[in-house]
Design a protein around this motif. Structure first.
Motif, PDB file in Angstrom:
ATOM      1  N   HIS B  91     109.276  17.887 -82.880  1.00  0.00           N
ATOM      2  CA  HIS B  91     109.273  19.262 -82.403  1.00  0.00           C
ATOM      3  C   HIS B  91     110.709  19.751 -82.249  1.00  0.00           C
ATOM      4  CE1 HIS B  91     108.533  22.640 -79.653  1.00  0.00           C
ATOM      5  NE2 HIS B  91     107.342  22.676 -80.221  1.00  0.00           N
ATOM      6  N   GLU B  92     110.937  21.006 -82.542  1.00  0.00           N
ATOM      7  CA  GLU B  92     112.311  21.534 -82.602  1.00  0.00           C
ATOM      8  C   GLU B  92     113.018  21.550 -81.247  1.00  0.00           C
ATOM      9  OE1 GLU B  92     111.821  25.431 -84.192  1.00  0.00           O
ATOM     10  OE2 GLU B  92     110.971  26.216 -82.332  1.00  0.00           O
ATOM     11  N   ASP B  93     112.274  21.390 -80.180  1.00  0.00           N
ATOM     12  CA  ASP B  93     112.912  21.396 -78.850  1.00  0.00           C
ATOM     13  C   ASP B  93     113.516  20.043 -78.473  1.00  0.00           C
ATOM     14  OD1 ASP B  93     110.580  23.711 -77.244  1.00  0.00           O
ATOM     15  OD2 ASP B  93     112.440  24.037 -78.361  1.00  0.00           O
ATOM     16  N   PHE B  94     113.225  19.012 -79.263  1.00  0.00           N
ATOM     17  CA  PHE B  94     113.819  17.709 -78.979  1.00  0.00           C
ATOM     18  C   PHE B  94     115.288  17.707 -79.378  1.00  0.00           C
ATOM     19  CE2 PHE B  94     110.662  14.821 -77.484  1.00  0.00           C
ATOM     20  CZ  PHE B  94     109.449  15.259 -77.966  1.00  0.00           C
ATOM     21  N   ASN B  95     116.064  16.828 -78.714  1.00  0.00           N
ATOM     22  CA  ASN B  95     117.409  16.548 -79.213  1.00  0.00           C
ATOM     23  C   ASN B  95     117.438  15.070 -79.653  1.00  0.00           C
ATOM     24  OD1 ASN B  95     117.898  14.904 -76.908  1.00  0.00           O
ATOM     25  ND2 ASN B  95     118.631  16.663 -75.748  1.00  0.00           N
ATOM     26  N   ALA B  96     118.562  14.671 -80.210  1.00  0.00           N
ATOM     27  CA  ALA B  96     118.641  13.323 -80.791  1.00  0.00           C
ATOM     28  C   ALA B  96     118.415  12.238 -79.739  1.00  0.00           C
ATOM     29  CB  ALA B  96     119.994  13.144 -81.483  1.00  0.00           C
ATOM     30  N   LYS B  97     118.930  12.478 -78.560  1.00  0.00           N
ATOM     31  CA  LYS B  97     118.799  11.474 -77.484  1.00  0.00           C
ATOM     32  C   LYS B  97     117.322  11.279 -77.129  1.00  0.00           C
ATOM     33  CE  LYS B  97     120.649  10.291 -72.994  1.00  0.00           C
ATOM     34  NZ  LYS B  97     121.475  10.617 -71.873  1.00  0.00           N
ATOM     35  N   GLN B  98     116.591  12.391 -77.045  1.00  0.00           N
ATOM     36  CA  GLN B  98     115.179  12.320 -76.697  1.00  0.00           C
ATOM     37  C   GLN B  98     114.376  11.673 -77.819  1.00  0.00           C
ATOM     38  OE1 GLN B  98     114.909  16.490 -75.998  1.00  0.00           O
ATOM     39  NE2 GLN B  98     115.147  16.291 -73.789  1.00  0.00           N
ATOM     40  N   ILE B  99     114.780  11.941 -79.059  1.00  0.00           N
ATOM     41  CA  ILE B  99     114.105  11.312 -80.199  1.00  0.00           C
ATOM     42  C   ILE B  99     114.285   9.798 -80.134  1.00  0.00           C
ATOM     43  CG2 ILE B  99     114.251  11.018 -82.722  1.00  0.00           C
ATOM     44  CD1 ILE B  99     114.763  14.077 -82.849  1.00  0.00           C
ATOM     45  N   SER B 100     115.452   9.369 -79.727  1.00  0.00           N
ATOM     46  CA  SER B 100     115.703   7.930 -79.585  1.00  0.00           C
ATOM     47  C   SER B 100     114.783   7.316 -78.530  1.00  0.00           C
ATOM     48  CB  SER B 100     117.166   7.700 -79.212  1.00  0.00           C
ATOM     49  OG  SER B 100     117.419   6.329 -79.047  1.00  0.00           O
ATOM     50  N   ILE B 101     114.564   8.046 -77.449  1.00  0.00           N
ATOM     51  CA  ILE B 101     113.664   7.557 -76.392  1.00  0.00           C
ATOM     52  C   ILE B 101     112.253   7.396 -76.965  1.00  0.00           C
ATOM     53  CG2 ILE B 101     112.570   8.130 -74.193  1.00  0.00           C
ATOM     54  CD1 ILE B 101     115.156   9.626 -73.445  1.00  0.00           C
ATOM     55  N   VAL B 102     111.810   8.383 -77.732  1.00  0.00           N
ATOM     56  CA  VAL B 102     110.462   8.325 -78.309  1.00  0.00           C
ATOM     57  C   VAL B 102     110.343   7.149 -79.276  1.00  0.00           C
ATOM     58  CG1 VAL B 102     108.787   9.541 -79.759  1.00  0.00           C
ATOM     59  CG2 VAL B 102     110.081  10.802 -78.046  1.00  0.00           C
ATOM     60  N   LEU B 103     111.341   7.031 -80.169  1.00  0.00           N
ATOM     61  CA  LEU B 103     111.230   6.014 -81.220  1.00  0.00           C
ATOM     62  C   LEU B 103     111.408   4.595 -80.683  1.00  0.00           C
ATOM     63  CD1 LEU B 103     112.967   7.805 -84.218  1.00  0.00           C
ATOM     64  CD2 LEU B 103     110.554   7.525 -83.774  1.00  0.00           C
ATOM     65  N   SER B 104     111.990   4.455 -79.504  1.00  0.00           N
ATOM     66  CA  SER B 104     112.098   3.118 -78.910  1.00  0.00           C
ATOM     67  C   SER B 104     110.702   2.582 -78.575  1.00  0.00           C
ATOM     68  CB  SER B 104     112.974   3.157 -77.656  1.00  0.00           C
ATOM     69  OG  SER B 104     112.348   3.926 -76.658  1.00  0.00           O
ATOM     70  N   GLU B 126     124.425  14.718 -79.836  1.00  0.00           N
ATOM     71  CA  GLU B 126     123.305  13.973 -79.252  1.00  0.00           C
ATOM     72  C   GLU B 126     122.384  14.867 -78.420  1.00  0.00           C
ATOM     73  OE1 GLU B 126     124.881  10.602 -77.183  1.00  0.00           O
ATOM     74  OE2 GLU B 126     122.926   9.687 -76.918  1.00  0.00           O
ATOM     75  N   LYS B 127     122.957  15.886 -77.804  1.00  0.00           N
ATOM     76  CA  LYS B 127     122.171  16.666 -76.839  1.00  0.00           C
ATOM     77  C   LYS B 127     121.821  18.072 -77.319  1.00  0.00           C
ATOM     78  CE  LYS B 127     123.570  13.951 -72.925  1.00  0.00           C
ATOM     79  NZ  LYS B 127     124.332  13.828 -71.706  1.00  0.00           N
ATOM     80  N   LYS B 128     122.066  18.342 -78.556  1.00  0.00           N
ATOM     81  CA  LYS B 128     121.744  19.682 -79.072  1.00  0.00           C
ATOM     82  C   LYS B 128     120.329  19.667 -79.614  1.00  0.00           C
ATOM     83  CE  LYS B 128     124.095  22.991 -82.093  1.00  0.00           C
ATOM     84  NZ  LYS B 128     125.174  23.136 -83.070  1.00  0.00           N
ATOM     85  N   LYS B 129     119.583  20.730 -79.354  1.00  0.00           N
ATOM     86  CA  LYS B 129     118.197  20.787 -79.839  1.00  0.00           C
ATOM     87  C   LYS B 129     118.191  20.866 -81.365  1.00  0.00           C
ATOM     88  CE  LYS B 129     116.119  22.866 -75.820  1.00  0.00           C
ATOM     89  NZ  LYS B 129     115.313  23.911 -75.228  1.00  0.00           N
ATOM     90  N   ILE B 130     117.210  20.220 -81.968  1.00  0.00           N
ATOM     91  CA  ILE B 130     117.232  20.154 -83.423  1.00  0.00           C
ATOM     92  C   ILE B 130     116.924  21.504 -84.073  1.00  0.00           C
ATOM     93  CG2 ILE B 130     116.854  17.687 -83.636  1.00  0.00           C
ATOM     94  CD1 ILE B 130     113.946  18.128 -84.065  1.00  0.00           C
ATOM     95  N   LYS B 131     116.394  22.461 -83.291  1.00  0.00           N
ATOM     96  CA  LYS B 131     116.182  23.773 -83.880  1.00  0.00           C
ATOM     97  C   LYS B 131     117.509  24.464 -84.186  1.00  0.00           C
ATOM     98  CE  LYS B 131     115.212  26.094 -79.471  1.00  0.00           C
ATOM     99  NZ  LYS B 131     114.063  26.611 -78.711  1.00  0.00           N
ATOM    100  N   GLY B 136     120.785  20.232 -93.606  1.00  0.00           N
ATOM    101  CA  GLY B 136     121.504  18.985 -93.894  1.00  0.00           C
ATOM    102  C   GLY B 136     121.593  18.085 -92.665  1.00  0.00           C
ATOM    103  N   MET B 137     121.819  18.695 -91.520  1.00  0.00           N
ATOM    104  CA  MET B 137     121.903  17.908 -90.276  1.00  0.00           C
ATOM    105  C   MET B 137     120.550  17.279 -89.953  1.00  0.00           C
ATOM    106  SD  MET B 137     124.153  20.590 -88.039  1.00  0.00           S
ATOM    107  CE  MET B 137     124.336  19.699 -86.498  1.00  0.00           C
ATOM    108  N   LYS B 138     119.490  18.033 -90.166  1.00  0.00           N
ATOM    109  CA  LYS B 138     118.145  17.488 -89.894  1.00  0.00           C
ATOM    110  C   LYS B 138     117.862  16.288 -90.795  1.00  0.00           C
ATOM    111  CE  LYS B 138     115.999  21.768 -88.321  1.00  0.00           C
ATOM    112  NZ  LYS B 138     115.105  22.885 -88.639  1.00  0.00           N
TER     113      LYS B 138
END
Lengths: 248, 292
Positions: B91-104, B126-131, B136-138
């Motif tokens: 979801h576009e509201d996640f940031n990279a740090k939160q994605i790491s928490i999920v994927l762990s 790390e803390k910027k929302k993916i939206k 390219g960054m995505k």
């Protein structure tokens, strides 16, 4: 091969709460604001401007009834946060991505229904606690009929939200919304028809609507724990089955 | 996992839909190699990849990943496979740090430190929302997540489509590093053949649900060639020797699959080196035989 450790569910649970955070925030605000508003109305009806109105006793009674049952609706709607997560699963490519990961459907869906179970227990406790507090403040006692109605509200909300989640996994999110809306309209029309029929049969009764609800609540209340448990278990089984469905 | 020679083995894969059939797909991805899976849109690349992940049921055939059956050992395999699709599945509201928490919670071997290092390398906040990320960054974020759980195979489905050449080049460099130990493999489906020419060791062409060619890229490029001649000379060419021919006002370009034989047979003809893109183009038009 690397020795692999097991995964915790922490990250997936975090995901569910993160995606439903707006609903949970709204719930929290309502859980604070609504009782506060009831308190203000009550105070005004007893000591303020509202006490000057002709039908102030009826107003107090209405506010009292709403304060007993409204928390059940508010706390039950915590499950709406799971609907937000399910919706996000379908609107992003998360469901497809999950097929490429080693997370089994039983675990992924199990987390959702585990949260629903927790919210349901939370709703029951908080709704009854709220009813006890409001009735104490109003100088009244909570009755078994009150508990019956609260349990029916929670069972109804649980069933409705779970039904929607099952529909989403069965049909996809867009079709689920259409089918669910149709079902809600059908239920409302059915309830309306029942009420009109009931009112006709009980013309001499002062408040047929209240009597109809009470009669149905008394009938259903003993079964509400079974209904809630069955809803959650059957909902879980069906969602796992539908999410494991392979494209044919 | 058992010792295995091929990271992926697909034999006789068949899947029927109304109007399209994946027909007897057979190819292997050797361990330690990059397989370029080429075909035009609708050729069956994504369907094949879905079959590898058991997203679709198959009507016939077998698929082995890392030496294990992809259905019987589905979840064991998926710990060691990383998928990269054309869109980020978060979801576009996640940031990279939160994605790491999920994927762990998703991968047993999730390495948060490695993920952070990759974020730094790719200059991803790390803390910027993916939206707020560019395309390219995505894609770089997706690749960072794919490389952070010690996967033995990377399967990419049209992952570089829509990216600018600078980003695509950066990604190809990352893949070269990924493959350095010789134990990891990549299956990369794309219709951007220039990327595959840079990095692929092997290539498989698919068209209309059938495999046209599969083999080492250099062998394919060495054996194929573009025979250029006049329209008059083209009449003397045996049509069995060519895949298809492009007829223009200036002459004829005909794709041959046995350059050495054609050099001997048509000694006066010019047979130029060809590219994967041209090979794809001429094979796709093979039914027409002559086109322009």
């Amino acid at each position: 091969m690397n020795e692999k450790k097991s995964t915790s569910i922490k990250g997936l649970v975090f995901r569910e709460f993160f995606l439903g955070r707006k609903s949970y925030a709204s719930l929290l605000i309502m859980a604070i604001v609504v009782p506060f508003m009831f308190m203000l109305f009550m105070l005004s009806a007893k000591f303020g401007n509202l006490r000057l109105m002709e039908d102030v006793d009826e107003i107090i009674e209405t506010i009292y009834i709403m304060s007993l049952y409204m928390p059940a609706f508010i706390f039950s709607s915590a499950i709406y946060g799971i609907l937000d997560a399910v919706s996000a699963d379908f609107n992003t490519k998360w469901n497809g991505y999950m097929f490429s990961t080693p997370v089994k459907a039983e675990k992924f869906i199990g987390i959702k229904f585990g949260i629903i179970t927790c919210f349901t227990i939370f709703s029951v406790i908080m709704s009854i606690l709220s009813a006890v507090i409001f009735s104490s403040v109003a100088g009244k006692s909570i009755t078994s009929d009150d508990i019956s109605i609260i349990m029916c509200i929670i069972a109804l909300c649980d069933f409705a939200f779970t039904f929607y989640i099952v529909l989403a996994y069965a049909l996809g999110i867009n079709k689920a919304t259409s089918v669910f809306s149709f079902a809600v309209v059908a239920c409302i029309l059915g309830a309306l028809f029942s009420f009109i029929k009931f009112a006709d049969e009980h013309m001499v009764v002062d408040n047929p609507f209240e009597l109809l609800i009470l009669e149905n609540a008394r009938m259903i209340a003993p079964f509400t724990p079974v209904i809630i448990i069955a809803t959650i278990i059957i909902g879980y089984i069906l969602c796992v089955k539908f999410s494991k469905r392979r494209e044919r | 996992m058992s010792n295995y020679e091929n990271a992926i083995e697909i034999k006789g894969l068949t899947k029927k839909y109304d109007g399209f059939t994946l027909d007897d797909i057979t190819f292997d991805v050797p361990k330690g190699s990059v397989m370029g899976f080429i075909g035009q849109n609708g050729a069956g690349k994504t369907t094949t990849i879905k079959a590898i992940f058991n997203i679709i049921s198959r009507d016939a055939g077998t698929i082995k990943v890392l030496g294990l059956d992809n259905i019987e050992n589905e979840y064991e395999i998926k710990e060691d496979v990383a998928a990269v699709f054309d869109e980020l599945p978060f979801h576009e509201d996640f940031n990279a740090k939160q994605i790491s928490i999920v994927l762990s919670s998703v991968f047993k071997n999730w390495d948060n430190e490695k993920f952070k290092k990759l974020l730094t390398r790719f200059a991803l906040p790390e803390k910027k929302k993916i939206k707020q990320f560019s395309k390219g960054m995505k894609m770089k974020l997706q690749i960072a997540t794919a490389l952070s759980h010690d996967a033995k195979i990377l399967i990419m489905d049209e992952a570089t489509t829509g990216l600018d050449p600078v980003v695509r080049n950066e990604i190809l460099d990352i893949f070269r590093e990924y493959l350095q130990d010789g134990e990891r493999s990549i299956l990369m489906s794309s219709h951007i053949t220039s990327d595959l020419e840079k990095i692929a060791d092997c290539v498989t062409f698919i068209d209309k649900g059938k495999i046209l060619l599969s083999g080492y890229k250099d062998d394919i490029l060495d054996t194929h060639g573009l025979l250029k001649c006049s329209k008059a000379d083209y009449e003397n060419i045996d049509k069995e020797d060519i895949i298809s021919a492009r007829i223009t006002d200036f002459g004829v370009d005909a794709m041959v699959s046995d350059k050495e034989m054609c050099n001997k047979k048509y000694s006066g003809a010019i047979i130029d080196k060809t590219t994967l893109e041209e090979i794809m183009l001429f094979y796709v038009n093979r039914d027409k035989k002559e086109w322009n």
